[in-house]
Scaffold this active site. Structure first.
Site, short mmCIF file in Angstrom:
data_model
loop_
_atom_site.label_atom_id
_atom_site.label_comp_id
_atom_site.label_asym_id
_atom_site.label_seq_id
_atom_site.Cartn_x
_atom_site.Cartn_y
_atom_site.Cartn_z
N LYS A 86 0.85 -1.19 0.00
CA LYS A 86 0.00 0.00 0.00
C LYS A 86 0.89 1.24 0.00
O LYS A 86 1.77 1.37 0.85
CB LYS A 86 -0.90 0.02 1.24
CG LYS A 86 -1.96 -1.07 1.24
CD LYS A 86 -2.80 -1.01 2.50
CE LYS A 86 -3.68 0.22 2.54
NZ LYS A 86 -4.48 0.26 3.80
O1 G3P Z 1 -7.18 1.22 5.61
C1 G3P Z 1 -7.51 2.28 6.47
C2 G3P Z 1 -8.57 3.13 5.90
O2 G3P Z 1 -9.68 2.32 5.76
C3 G3P Z 1 -8.81 4.36 6.74
O3 G3P Z 1 -9.75 4.10 7.70
O4 G3P Z 1 -11.06 4.57 9.72
O5 G3P Z 1 -8.80 5.59 9.46
O6 G3P Z 1 -10.70 6.39 8.07
P1 G3P Z 1 -10.08 5.25 8.79
#
Ligand code: G3P
Length: 222
Positions: A86
């Site tokens: 990633k």
């Molecule tokens: O992979 C992480 C992405 O899904 C971000 O998630 O919950 O930090 O907005 P969040």
């Protein structure tokens, strides 16, 4: 369609992997650091647990092109297949995505807030794009923007897949699945919400009570 778990919580992964068809696991530096364990152990546990057919996504931490690529090469050799790097779509990240793909690595372009950036990352060869749906909702209709991105890819015959990420509720996931998105990565809490409607147990309790009253037992056959 791929249903992926956005977590490094091995117990939650094992539990949901028993109940559901899980295509893989995505992590990021926040997710890994939230385990309180050292990153090599967390990543090693995921490598050991997942089947060869399940995909694992690990994010680079460095921010320079060279640093991203150095980490991307290390991540790529962790498993013989289904190992994805990633890379956030900063300017350095976009450059690194292009180079990583030239070197044959599998790449997911992440931290995506706009269909425009995502589309250009796709032209750089990214295998997956991870738009941050809920975070995009701070600036507009994040779900609709991901649908727009899918239309852009389809219209231009770009094969890159979207793995929609950053979900905070089941409705966001449902709307994107209904729109034909190829992959979603959801935190365990959202996955449990999707399979946790209280009506199911109420219905089963009603069936059991009716059977018990009529036949004096809780099995189909005496
Ligand atoms: O992979 C992480 C992405 O899904 C971000 O998630 O919950 O930090 O907005 P969040």
């Amino acid at each position: 369609m791929e249903f992926i778990l956005d977590t490094a919580d091995l117990e939650a992964i094992k539990d949901l992997d028993r109940l559901l068809t899980v295509a893989g696991v995505t992590t990021n530096p926040s997710i890994i650091s939230s385990t309180g364990m050292d990153p090599e152990t967390v990543i090693g546990n995921l490598v050991d647990y997942l089947s060869p057919e399940q995909k694992l996504f690990v994010q680079t931490v460095q921010t320079s092109v060279d640093g991203i690529l150095e980490e991307a090469r290390w991540i790529s050799q962790l498993r013989p297949k289904n190992m994805y790097v990633k890379i956030p779509v900063t300017h350095e990240g976009l450059e690194a995505i292009k180079q990583a793909r030239n070197e044959g690595m599998h790449v997911l372009a992440t931290a995506i807030y706009s269909p425009d950036t995502a589309f250009l990352a796709a032209l750089n060869g990214a295998d997956y794009l991870a738009p941050y749906v809920n975070r995009m909702c701070n600036y507009g209709d994040g779900v609709q923007q991901v649908i727009d991105l899918q239309r852009m890819l389809d219209a231009q015959h770009v094969p890159t897949k979207i793995v929609a990420a950053s979900f905070k509720n089941a409705d966001q996931v449902r709307r994107l699945i209904a729109a034909g998105i190829q992959a979603v990565t959801v935190p365990p809490a959202v996955a449990y919400t999707m399979i946790g409607h209280p009506g199911v147990q109420i219905a089963v309790d009603e069936f059991t009570a009716a059977w018990q009253k009529a036949y004096g037992r809780t099995t189909l056959r005496a």
